[in-house]
Design a protein around this motif. Sequence first.
Motif, PDB file in Angstrom:
ATOM      1  N   TRP A  35      -1.934  30.392 -21.078  1.00 37.45           N
ATOM      2  CA  TRP A  35      -2.397  30.799 -19.751  1.00 37.45           C
ATOM      3  C   TRP A  35      -2.472  29.629 -18.794  1.00 37.45           C
ATOM      4  O   TRP A  35      -2.386  29.807 -17.572  1.00 37.45           O
ATOM      5  N   VAL A  90       6.694  30.406 -17.011  1.00 34.81           N
ATOM      6  CA  VAL A  90       6.324  31.574 -17.805  1.00 34.81           C
ATOM      7  C   VAL A  90       7.556  32.324 -18.317  1.00 34.81           C
ATOM      8  O   VAL A  90       7.454  33.207 -19.156  1.00 34.81           O
ATOM      9  N   GLU A  94      -1.962  32.862  -9.817  1.00 32.28           N
ATOM     10  CA  GLU A  94      -1.123  31.841  -9.187  1.00 32.28           C
ATOM     11  C   GLU A  94      -1.501  31.623  -7.724  1.00 32.28           C
ATOM     12  O   GLU A  94      -1.650  30.482  -7.265  1.00 32.28           O
ATOM     13  N   SER A 152      -1.300  37.991 -13.072  1.00 33.16           N
ATOM     14  CA  SER A 152      -0.703  36.657 -13.046  1.00 33.16           C
ATOM     15  C   SER A 152      -0.440  36.203 -11.615  1.00 33.16           C
ATOM     16  O   SER A 152      -0.686  35.044 -11.265  1.00 33.16           O
ATOM     17  N   GLU A 190       6.343  31.699 -12.186  1.00 32.97           N
ATOM     18  CA  GLU A 190       6.795  32.706 -13.159  1.00 32.97           C
ATOM     19  C   GLU A 190       8.159  32.330 -13.734  1.00 32.97           C
ATOM     20  O   GLU A 190       8.389  32.435 -14.944  1.00 32.97           O
ATOM     21  N   TYR A 240       0.152  28.972 -15.851  1.00 33.94           N
ATOM     22  CA  TYR A 240       0.040  29.496 -14.489  1.00 33.94           C
ATOM     23  C   TYR A 240      -0.574  28.447 -13.561  1.00 33.94           C
ATOM     24  O   TYR A 240      -0.208  28.350 -12.396  1.00 33.94           O
TER      25      TYR A 240
END
Length: 326
Positions: free
Chosen positions: A30, A104, A72, A68, A100, A33
């Motif tokens: 996590w 991610v 951000e 998410s 992202e 982010y």
Amino acid sequence: MGKHRFCGSLGDQIHEIAVEDALVPGEPFWSNYVRGVLANLHRRGIEIGPVDMLIDSNVPRGGGLSSSAALEVAVCTALAAFAGVEIDPKEVALIGQAVEHEFVNVPCGIMDQFISANGKKGMALKLDCATLEYELVPMNNESVSVLVLDSAVKHSLADGAYGQRRKQCEEASSIMGVPSLREATLELLESFREQLGDVRYRRARHVIGENARVNAFANALARGDWDEAGVAMRGSHASLRDDYEVSCAEVDTLVSLCDRIPSASSIYGARMTGGGFGGCIVALVKTEDVEKVAQELLDSYCQETGIETTYLVTRAGEGARILYQA
């Protein structure tokens, strides 16, 4: 150079990360982010010295409610204020999207980050994802509420299914000879049906149809025609279920219950929300009946699936902003 300290609100331990190490992906997952925001600010010449950050959220993770994107955009807004710089909300959204993609591994669009950065109270936002031009559409009728119900099926867009559908849409565009599916029409699509094959044809049909449904929904809101807005929502869910294939049995059950419970006449429309594969549904409901509708949906959903879940009632609210600063 000092260390950043991040702490989440769900009992996570404090994570200390050297400033220079925070600019690359790492663990816990996590934290990427946050790391991604730091890296993108650094890329823009905005240096963030050691910072202590407590992250607290009531947005369900994996529920399709843009948790998410909210993280951000909120982190970017806070860190920019911490550094004493102003960043245009459009740029904040682009930073979130870059996080992202780069940190991610989710090839998402810009919609979630954009509304998180640019949302206005009492307004829906109609966005042109190519130009980032947008239109605010009134959605502040107190007689209508937004009801969100969680299917309790969690999703992850990082497992490849989301990216696969994007790739299929890009392939469909290439076969039809258009820069993107926004340039295609249903007539053009039909003329390429054989070349596209069944899957790419249905993926493209969803996107082309959804663009039309977005316009229909926005126009209905502008007129205060909630019945017509509901028609667009129902059509959207059917397309997401059948053509884009990003729904699931539990979410479909929740949406279908919106037409079957005793108080169904108080529901204008419902559809899944978010990237799919689980998560929540969103429904437009008459405010005077919203609690009764929610309880009937919870009871019926539990009876049909054995799943006990939760709901929330909300309205269109503000995007990320600084509440106070020491």
